[in-house]
Design a protein around this motif. Structure first.
Motif, PDB file in Angstrom:
ATOM      1  N   VAL A  41     -26.129  17.998 -27.050  1.00  0.00           N
ATOM      2  CA  VAL A  41     -27.078  17.827 -28.152  1.00  0.00           C
ATOM      3  C   VAL A  41     -28.412  18.523 -27.871  1.00  0.00           C
ATOM      4  O   VAL A  41     -28.950  19.230 -28.746  1.00  0.00           O
ATOM      5  N   PRO A  42     -29.024  18.365 -26.672  1.00  0.00           N
ATOM      6  CA  PRO A  42     -30.289  19.074 -26.431  1.00  0.00           C
ATOM      7  C   PRO A  42     -30.167  20.592 -26.562  1.00  0.00           C
ATOM      8  O   PRO A  42     -31.062  21.241 -27.112  1.00  0.00           O
ATOM      9  N   TRP A  43     -29.059  21.146 -26.067  1.00  0.00           N
ATOM     10  CA  TRP A  43     -28.881  22.588 -26.168  1.00  0.00           C
ATOM     11  C   TRP A  43     -28.630  23.027 -27.614  1.00  0.00           C
ATOM     12  O   TRP A  43     -29.125  24.088 -28.031  1.00  0.00           O
ATOM     13  N   LEU A  44     -27.900  22.238 -28.346  1.00  0.00           N
ATOM     14  CA  LEU A  44     -27.703  22.553 -29.766  1.00  0.00           C
ATOM     15  C   LEU A  44     -29.022  22.507 -30.520  1.00  0.00           C
ATOM     16  O   LEU A  44     -29.289  23.363 -31.386  1.00  0.00           O
ATOM     17  N   ALA A  45     -29.856  21.510 -30.204  1.00  0.00           N
ATOM     18  CA  ALA A  45     -31.160  21.411 -30.865  1.00  0.00           C
ATOM     19  C   ALA A  45     -32.039  22.599 -30.511  1.00  0.00           C
ATOM     20  O   ALA A  45     -32.735  23.149 -31.372  1.00  0.00           O
TER      21      ALA A  45
ATOM     22  N   LEU B  35     -33.388  25.321 -33.179  1.00  0.00           N
ATOM     23  CA  LEU B  35     -34.823  25.596 -33.321  1.00  0.00           C
ATOM     24  C   LEU B  35     -35.122  27.069 -33.124  1.00  0.00           C
ATOM     25  O   LEU B  35     -35.942  27.654 -33.848  1.00  0.00           O
ATOM     26  N   LEU B  36     -34.449  27.698 -32.160  1.00  0.00           N
ATOM     27  CA  LEU B  36     -34.647  29.126 -31.915  1.00  0.00           C
ATOM     28  C   LEU B  36     -34.223  29.969 -33.110  1.00  0.00           C
ATOM     29  O   LEU B  36     -34.798  31.035 -33.375  1.00  0.00           O
ATOM     30  N   MET B  37     -33.211  29.503 -33.838  1.00  0.00           N
ATOM     31  CA  MET B  37     -32.739  30.245 -35.010  1.00  0.00           C
ATOM     32  C   MET B  37     -33.599  29.957 -36.245  1.00  0.00           C
ATOM     33  O   MET B  37     -33.933  30.870 -37.012  1.00  0.00           O
ATOM     34  N   VAL B  38     -33.999  28.698 -36.432  1.00  0.00           N
ATOM     35  CA  VAL B  38     -34.671  28.297 -37.664  1.00  0.00           C
ATOM     36  C   VAL B  38     -36.149  28.666 -37.663  1.00  0.00           C
ATOM     37  O   VAL B  38     -36.687  29.109 -38.692  1.00  0.00           O
ATOM     38  N   ALA B  39     -36.837  28.498 -36.540  1.00  0.00           N
ATOM     39  CA  ALA B  39     -38.286  28.731 -36.506  1.00  0.00           C
ATOM     40  C   ALA B  39     -38.669  30.151 -36.938  1.00  0.00           C
ATOM     41  O   ALA B  39     -39.579  30.327 -37.760  1.00  0.00           O
TER      42      ALA B  39
ATOM     43  N   ALA C  27     -31.454  35.882 -34.335  1.00  0.00           N
ATOM     44  CA  ALA C  27     -30.071  36.277 -34.041  1.00  0.00           C
ATOM     45  C   ALA C  27     -29.596  35.658 -32.731  1.00  0.00           C
ATOM     46  O   ALA C  27     -28.446  35.196 -32.629  1.00  0.00           O
ATOM     47  N   ALA C  28     -30.472  35.619 -31.721  1.00  0.00           N
ATOM     48  CA  ALA C  28     -30.095  35.012 -30.440  1.00  0.00           C
ATOM     49  C   ALA C  28     -29.804  33.528 -30.611  1.00  0.00           C
ATOM     50  O   ALA C  28     -28.846  32.996 -30.041  1.00  0.00           O
ATOM     51  N   GLY C  29     -30.636  32.845 -31.393  1.00  0.00           N
ATOM     52  CA  GLY C  29     -30.403  31.428 -31.639  1.00  0.00           C
ATOM     53  C   GLY C  29     -29.099  31.187 -32.371  1.00  0.00           C
ATOM     54  O   GLY C  29     -28.372  30.233 -32.071  1.00  0.00           O
ATOM     55  N   ALA C  30     -28.793  32.058 -33.352  1.00  0.00           N
ATOM     56  CA  ALA C  30     -27.535  31.903 -34.098  1.00  0.00           C
ATOM     57  C   ALA C  30     -26.326  32.115 -33.188  1.00  0.00           C
ATOM     58  O   ALA C  30     -25.342  31.370 -33.246  1.00  0.00           O
ATOM     59  N   VAL C  31     -26.393  33.137 -32.332  1.00  0.00           N
ATOM     60  CA  VAL C  31     -25.278  33.400 -31.410  1.00  0.00           C
ATOM     61  C   VAL C  31     -25.106  32.237 -30.439  1.00  0.00           C
ATOM     62  O   VAL C  31     -23.981  31.779 -30.177  1.00  0.00           O
ATOM     63  N   LEU C  32     -26.226  31.745 -29.904  1.00  0.00           N
ATOM     64  CA  LEU C  32     -26.148  30.623 -28.965  1.00  0.00           C
ATOM     65  C   LEU C  32     -25.583  29.378 -29.638  1.00  0.00           C
ATOM     66  O   LEU C  32     -24.780  28.647 -29.048  1.00  0.00           O
ATOM     67  N   LEU C  33     -25.979  29.151 -30.886  1.00  0.00           N
ATOM     68  CA  LEU C  33     -25.467  27.987 -31.609  1.00  0.00           C
ATOM     69  C   LEU C  33     -23.966  28.104 -31.845  1.00  0.00           C
ATOM     70  O   LEU C  33     -23.223  27.115 -31.672  1.00  0.00           O
ATOM     71  N   VAL C  34     -23.488  29.281 -32.208  1.00  0.00           N
ATOM     72  CA  VAL C  34     -22.054  29.491 -32.433  1.00  0.00           C
ATOM     73  C   VAL C  34     -21.283  29.305 -31.127  1.00  0.00           C
ATOM     74  O   VAL C  34     -20.207  28.664 -31.104  1.00  0.00           O
TER      75      VAL C  34
END
Length: 227
Positions: A48-52, A56-60, A214-221
């Motif tokens: 959960v912390p890593w997903l959050a 945040l990295l993708m949305v901000a 883009a980095a946040g989106a890749v990490l989230l996926v």
């Protein structure tokens, strides 16, 4: 004895157009995202912390791009349009028209259209402005000032987007007048140099926002895939 140097032609201060509502919404959304992500990172378990953090990295950057970043900077020589993911710089000689329909748009001499995200069009505000103008015309049909007439100038009685378009068109007309003066050789050296120092149109992508999103989106996926 040398003759005094003639005074330079006056230059007009740069004007900045931004959406006040967009700035307020952007700040509130960033605070909300930081609060939700921070709560998940400190109290969450497992991934959960890593997903959050990834969310945040993708949305901000996206919040910044669509709310805080848009702006239009206009001077007597050029215009710079800062949209969510691009910054377009144009000399006034390349600008054919600026219009505000359902959105505010700039058209170049070559027919290219750029949307001005920083100048949103509010149809409700435009209707209110039209009603105010209609009431003034009814109160003062022959141009006389009555006790109920709005005595402010014309620009104060139009919607914010239309007022911004009028300002931009005025700057374009001034730039054209300076270019014509320089072309006929009747202007000062400073005026001529300001008019002839025309740069080519340029477009720059906002890599500083695209890359972290883009980095946040890749990490989230990746986290969702391995989880």
């Amino acid at each position: 004895m040398t003759s005094p140097t003639p005074p330079a032609e006056p230059t007009y201060a740069a004007r900045t157009f931004r959406s006040g509502a967009g700035l307020v919404c952007g700040v509130l959304l960033l605070l909300l995202a930081a609060w939700l992500a921070g709560d998940a990172m400190f109290r969450g378990e497992g991934q959960v912390p890593w997903l959050a953090l990834a969310a945040l990295l993708m949305v901000a950057p996206l919040i910044v791009a669509f709310t805080l970043r848009p702006a239009v900077f206009a001077t007597d020589r050029d215009i710079r349009i800062r949209n969510p993911f691009r910054t377009i710089a144009l000399p006034w000689s390349e600008v054919a028209d600026v219009r505000a329909g359902y959105s505010t748009e700039l058209f170049t001499q070559g027919g290219t259209k750029y949307q001005l995200w920083a100048v949103p069009v509010s149809l409700r505000e435009r209707k209110r402005a039209a009603r105010r103008a209609s009431r003034q015309a009814h109160d003062d049909p022959y141009g006389r000032t009555s006790v109920h007439a709005d005595v402010r100038d014309t620009q104060a009685r139009v919607a914010a987007a239309d007022r911004a378009v009028l300002d931009l068109r005025e700057l374009a007309e001034r730039a054209g007048a300076v270019r014509n003066t320089a072309a006929t050789g009747s202007g000062t050296g400073d005026a001529a140099s300001a008019a002839t120092a025309v740069t080519a149109p340029s477009v720059r992508w906002a890599v500083e926002l695209i890359a972290p999103a883009a980095a946040g989106a890749v990490l989230l996926v990746v986290l969702l895939a391995v989880g």
